[in-house]
Design a protein around this motif. Structure first.
Motif, PDB file in Angstrom:
ATOM      1  N   MET A 360       0.294  -1.135  -0.278  1.00  0.00           N
ATOM      2  CA  MET A 360       0.161  -0.100   0.281  1.00  0.00           C
ATOM      3  C   MET A 360       1.040   1.523   0.110  1.00  0.00           C
ATOM      4  N   TYR A 361      -0.025   2.022   0.250  1.00  0.00           N
ATOM      5  CA  TYR A 361       0.942   3.936  -0.446  1.00  0.00           C
ATOM      6  C   TYR A 361      -0.040   4.689   0.721  1.00  0.00           C
ATOM      7  N   VAL A 362       1.262   5.005   1.700  1.00  0.00           N
ATOM      8  CA  VAL A 362       0.329   5.257   3.304  1.00  0.00           C
ATOM      9  C   VAL A 362       1.030   7.338   3.043  1.00  0.00           C
ATOM     10  N   ALA A 363       0.421   8.348   3.316  1.00  0.00           N
ATOM     11  CA  ALA A 363       0.936   9.655   3.014  1.00  0.00           C
ATOM     12  C   ALA A 363       2.276   9.380   4.007  1.00  0.00           C
ATOM     13  N   ALA A 364       3.578   9.782   4.445  1.00  0.00           N
ATOM     14  CA  ALA A 364       4.220  10.635   5.146  1.00  0.00           C
ATOM     15  C   ALA A 364       4.225  11.715   5.575  1.00  0.00           C
ATOM     16  N   GLU A 476       4.127  13.277   0.832  1.00  0.00           N
ATOM     17  CA  GLU A 476       4.396  12.404   0.058  1.00  0.00           C
ATOM     18  C   GLU A 476       4.055  10.901   0.528  1.00  0.00           C
ATOM     19  N   LEU A 477       3.599  10.401  -0.785  1.00  0.00           N
ATOM     20  CA  LEU A 477       3.094   8.816  -0.697  1.00  0.00           C
ATOM     21  C   LEU A 477       4.487   7.741  -0.501  1.00  0.00           C
ATOM     22  N   PHE A 478       5.101   7.017   0.757  1.00  0.00           N
ATOM     23  CA  PHE A 478       6.135   5.874   0.703  1.00  0.00           C
ATOM     24  C   PHE A 478       5.026   5.176   0.880  1.00  0.00           C
ATOM     25  N   GLY A 479       5.675   4.318  -0.036  1.00  0.00           N
ATOM     26  CA  GLY A 479       5.307   2.723  -0.533  1.00  0.00           C
ATOM     27  C   GLY A 479       5.861   1.707   0.445  1.00  0.00           C
ATOM     28  N   LEU A 591      -4.333   9.696   1.826  1.00  0.00           N
ATOM     29  CA  LEU A 591      -3.675   9.416   2.650  1.00  0.00           C
ATOM     30  C   LEU A 591      -3.399   8.306   2.638  1.00  0.00           C
ATOM     31  N   VAL A 592      -4.032   7.194   2.816  1.00  0.00           N
ATOM     32  CA  VAL A 592      -4.411   5.970   1.849  1.00  0.00           C
ATOM     33  C   VAL A 592      -4.304   5.365   0.674  1.00  0.00           C
ATOM     34  N   HIS A 593      -3.322   4.651   0.053  1.00  0.00           N
ATOM     35  CA  HIS A 593      -3.394   4.299  -1.737  1.00  0.00           C
ATOM     36  C   HIS A 593      -3.512   3.187  -2.036  1.00  0.00           C
ATOM     37  N   LEU A 822       5.868  10.358  -5.138  1.00  0.00           N
ATOM     38  CA  LEU A 822       6.884   8.913  -4.481  1.00  0.00           C
ATOM     39  C   LEU A 822       7.604   9.996  -3.314  1.00  0.00           C
ATOM     40  N   ALA A 823       7.818   8.809  -2.335  1.00  0.00           N
ATOM     41  CA  ALA A 823       8.944  10.165  -1.343  1.00  0.00           C
ATOM     42  C   ALA A 823      10.303   9.676  -1.265  1.00  0.00           C
TER      43      ALA A 823
END
Length: 855
Positions: A360-364, A476-479, A591-593, A822-823
């Motif tokens: 999953m991808y979550v915001a950091a 940014e998104l942390f996968g 927030l979540v992707h 992406l982070a």
């Protein structure tokens, strides 16, 4: 009054007191405690002695001398008698009454109480009681020693050590005596403050002490910590968590002081007031400018400020002014509090056949504006992955992979930017593993999971404090995800016992802007060896079981700093530390992707076939064996604000729905939509973060259990709450954190067979320095402690070399995001192997320390 010019002669000013007192108000008594040693007692001379520099420096001189009369003439009435104040009462060991002269060490002297009492008495409408607790020649290290300081970590001297051994109560005797005098005075409040109805507010504590610690090297060294403990313990024992506290500098001998010990003690006093937890509730008062030389004073006793009454009055006046800056009139005391709870994101269930892991991808993002110290603990959005069992366990069993992005109480090098930990939990928390070299506790004699994760990537360093993101990450998104790899074979024996171990090495995969692919894995031994002592759980853990694909998705917050206060209007208010959420150009928070679960066909089958002699597997997850978890569009919140120590059932919830609405931004993306009137920074013109409401009022819809915290604008919060004056400063002035240090014993797995290259160092954005060395993959400490034979380790070495040759760090192994950015990881974490060590070797961190402690 007509001032006399020139030098005052004895007998001009009577020591009698006026018969016209200043009357007290009708509110609750504002109680202030003044404590310390001889200079809090006070040696400021009242009468002018012509034989002592013509009376200079006495209080009588001050009220008569033209140069100072205007400043001090209010201390006497028109008949030349010293005024007394009925609105400010004082009790001081053997005497009590209205405030006037003569409450010093002797009836002929004053201390800081006179200037303090006149200052607070003029400013406050309520009656004031000063409780003075001062004794000459007393140290903080011994006599006032607070309970939390424990026993001194040094000898007090042969005679003193013997006395303490015979009577341990010597330590802290005057700390306890201060508490006893305060409690006695409060019990007799109506007698000490005639006309009062017994109501009082403990409003402040003034401290002027230090000479006996200033002249002792060992006492001096621990003064800062002792005074910190003193403030904390006094507040606890008096039941006022944020009791305003004023420290008056031990500044006798004036601005030209050069003695190292004297300067050290004064720096320590100032430093206490600068501690983050004391900002806004502890003040330091410099006093060196109040020094008056011998030629302007009644004596040559430098340690008693040359007995100069002006000095003592100015010290008290400055303490009073500092106290008034901390004390807000009206309202109840401010209480430290916290905000904690869960933000819950429901998803639709998927078939249990997708037990081969998830991603999953979550915001950091920086949840708080400033990092508040290591009591702060909160994750960002994350999940809990449990083993899927065919039948319930025989007894309570909690074991999973959780972790994620966030901040934890044992984070040593924290900043506003979150870190990532792996978070594997052995049965019922007997051990846990947060990454290579990181687990439960820091004692390597009891590893408790610190060997539970092995390094797989040759290109990424893993700090024991957690995986760092690039500083300044703002939404940014942390996968990331966990999928099993068949790196080892299943066993029937663990640690010589008839306990099986599976072949699933649950491996962390990342998808960030600067690194993609597998990083590290939980050794099957981490799960199985705990069942040697708990055989009832054998075969039920993640070493041998698929995962349950229907995981919870939540944001767990255990502590955000807050304060609660009564407003004096019958209402209760709270303020939380400035709390951020990310937002996009449209003002909504992503927030979540793309939460996905996988069957074993997504990766496991291809890698297993490769390791058994088939063609190389690309490592890219097959989307045909994946399922996306749809969001329901709903969301819950259990955040609550409550003073410390509040029973769980009495913790009122935050009205989250008053400012945030859960929303599905697209079929694979969850976030929040904000009420722009309640949050700040929202909207298309704002930056990448919104700030939640800071102020709340406790509202009741009927019955205590129906109360909830509703956001209110700052202008609706009464000034009397004291909440607006609070500061949520960061912890950047804290002492350097202790290093993480791995074993140095030459016989340990860290040295035998040991590294093949290094050590090397890099500096991270969190201010820490990593020291690392290169190990042959199979010779890294985690695998030497993974229950593997030499043949087993050689077999896993071959498989790691296959991965190193074929899986670079710039491929999308996890299905990529379809939205967002992406982070990036901290760039210092990405390394290039030394020549010849590109395949089959991994970098292992052997030390992490503050850059101020680095060699």
């Amino acid at each position: 009054m007509t001032p006399m010019g020139g030098i005052i002669v004895a007998g001009i000013l009577s020591l009698a007191v006026s018969n016209g007192p200043v009357q007290a108000g009708n509110g609750p008594v504002r109680v202030f405690i003044l404590a310390g040693q001889s200079n809090m007692q006070g040696f400021g001379q009242i009468e002018a002695n012509p034989d002592r520099n013509g009376g200079q420096g006495s209080l009588e001189f001050l009220v008569k001398n033209p140069a100072t009369a205007e400043r001090f003439e209010t201390l006497v009435d028109d008949s030349g008698q010293w005024r007394l104040r009925d609105d400010v009462r004082i009790t001081s060991l053997d005497q009590s009454g209205p405030l006037t002269v003569g409450y010093g060490a002797r009836r002929e002297t004053i201390g800081p109480e006179l200037g303090f009492g006149w200052t607070v008495g003029d400013a406050l409408d309520d009656p004031v009681l000063i409780i003075k607790c001062a004794w000459g020649g007393k140290s903080l290290a011994v006599d006032f020693r607070p309970p939390s300081a424990g026993k001194p970590p040094y000898s007090l001297g042969e005679e003193a050590d013997a006395a303490v051994a015979e009577n341990p109560e010597i330590l802290g005797w005057y700390y306890r005596e201060t508490l006893a005098l305060v409690r006695e005075a409060l019990a007799n409040l109506e007698e000490l403050v005639p006309g009062s109805d017994g109501r009082f507010v403990l409003s402040g504590f003034g401290w002027h002490q230090g000479w006996n610690d200033r002249i002792n090297d060992r006492f001096n060294t621990e003064y800062q910590s002792n005074l910190t403990y003193f403030i904390q313990d006094i507040r606890k024992d008096l039941g006022v968590p944020l009791l305003p506290f004023v420290i008056a500098e031990t500044g006798m001998t004036g601005p030209d002081e050069t003695h190292p010990r004297a300067l050290s003690l004064m720096r320590a006093q100032a430093a206490v007031a600068e501690r983050p937890e004391f900002r806004g509730n502890v003040a330091f008062v410099g006093t060196r400018s109040f020094w008056r030389v011998e030629e302007q004073s009644p004596s040559r006793q430098g340690y008693h400020w040359n007995s100069n009454a002006e000095t003592y009055f100015l010290i008290g006046e400055a303490m009073g002014e500092a106290m008034l800056n901390l004390v807000e009139p009206g309202g109840g005391p401010v209480q430290p509090a916290e905000m904690a709870g869960y933000l819950i994101v429901p998803t639709e269930r998927v078939p249990e056949s997708f037990g081969g892991g998830f991603s999953m991808y979550v915001a950091a993002w920086p949840l708080l504006r400033t990092y508040p110290g290591n009591r702060f603990q909160s994750g960002l959005f994350g999940t809990w992955m449990f083993a899927r069992l065919d039948e319930p366990p025989p007894e309570k069993l909690y074991s999973d992979i959780e972790g994620g992005l966030g901040w934890w109480r044992d984070t040593r090098f924290a900043t506003e930017t979150p870190k990532f930990i792996m978070g594997g939990v052995a049965p019922n928390f007997v051990e846990w593993a947060n990454g290579p070299g990181a687990g439960k506790g820091r004692d390597w004699d009891r590893p408790a999971g610190k060997y539970g994760v092995a390094q797989l990537s040759p290109r990424l360093l893993w700090p024991p404090d957690g995986l760092n993101l690039k500083q300044g990450t703002r939404g940014e998104l942390f996968g990331y995800g966990y999928l099993p790899l068949p790196l080892t074979t299943a066993k029937t024996i663990t640690d010589g016992k008839d306990v099986p171990a599976g072949d699933r090495s649950w491996t962390l995969f990342l998808n960030t802007k600067t690194f993609k692919g597998p990083v590290a894995f939980f050794t099957p031994y981490f799960w199985s060896h705990s069942t040697v002592d708990q055989p009832q759980f054998a075969g039920m853990l993640l070493d041998s079981r698929p995962s349950d694909p229907n995981r919870h998705l939540q944001m767990e917050t255990q502590y955000i700093p807050a304060f609660v206060s009564d407003g004096g209007d019958g209402e209760t208010y709270a303020r939380i530390a400035p709390t951020h959420f990310p937002q996009g150009d449209d003002g909504e928070s992503l927030l979540v992707h793309r939460i996905m679960s996988y069957s074993e066909g997504a990766l496991w089958d291809a890698v297993k076939a490769w390791f058994e002699g088939g063609p190389p597997a690309s490592g890219v997850i097959d989307p045909q064996d994946a399922v996306v978890h749809p969001f329901t569009g709903r969301g819950g919140a259990t955040w609550r604000i409550y003073p410390e120590g509040t029973p769980r059932e009495d913790r009122a919830p935050v009205a989250w729905d008053a400012f945030a609405t859960p929303t599905v931004l697209d079929p694979q993306t969850f976030g929040y939509r904000w009420d722009n009137q309640a949050v700040t920074g929202a909207g298309p013109e704002s930056e990448a973060l919104v700030t939640l409401p800071e102020y709340f009022r406790l509202e009741n819809d009927g019955g205590d259990r129906n109360s909830r915290w509703v956001p209110v604008p700052a202008e609706d919060v009464p000034d009397g709450t004291g909440l607006k004056q609070l500061r949520f400063d960061g912890d950047h002035n804290a002492a350097p954190s202790e290093p993480y240090a791995t074993p140095v014993d030459e016989a340990s797995s860290w040295k035998n067979p040991g590294p093949v290259a290094g050590p090397f160092q890099v500096q991270l954005g969190d201010g820490s320095v990593l020291t690392y060395s290169w190990y042959r993959f199979a010779d890294q400490p985690a695998l030497l402690n993974a229950g593997l034979s030499e043949a087993d380790r050689e077999a896993i070495q071959v498989r790691a070399e296959q991965l190193h040759r074929h899986w670079p760090i710039d491929h999308d192994y996890l299905p990529p995001p379809t939205i967002g950015t992406l982070a990036e990881l901290d760039p210092a974490l990405i390394v290039t192997p030394p020549e010849g060590l590109e395949v089959g070797y991994v970098p292992i961190v052997i030390r992490q320390e503050s850059n101020t402690a680095a060699p």
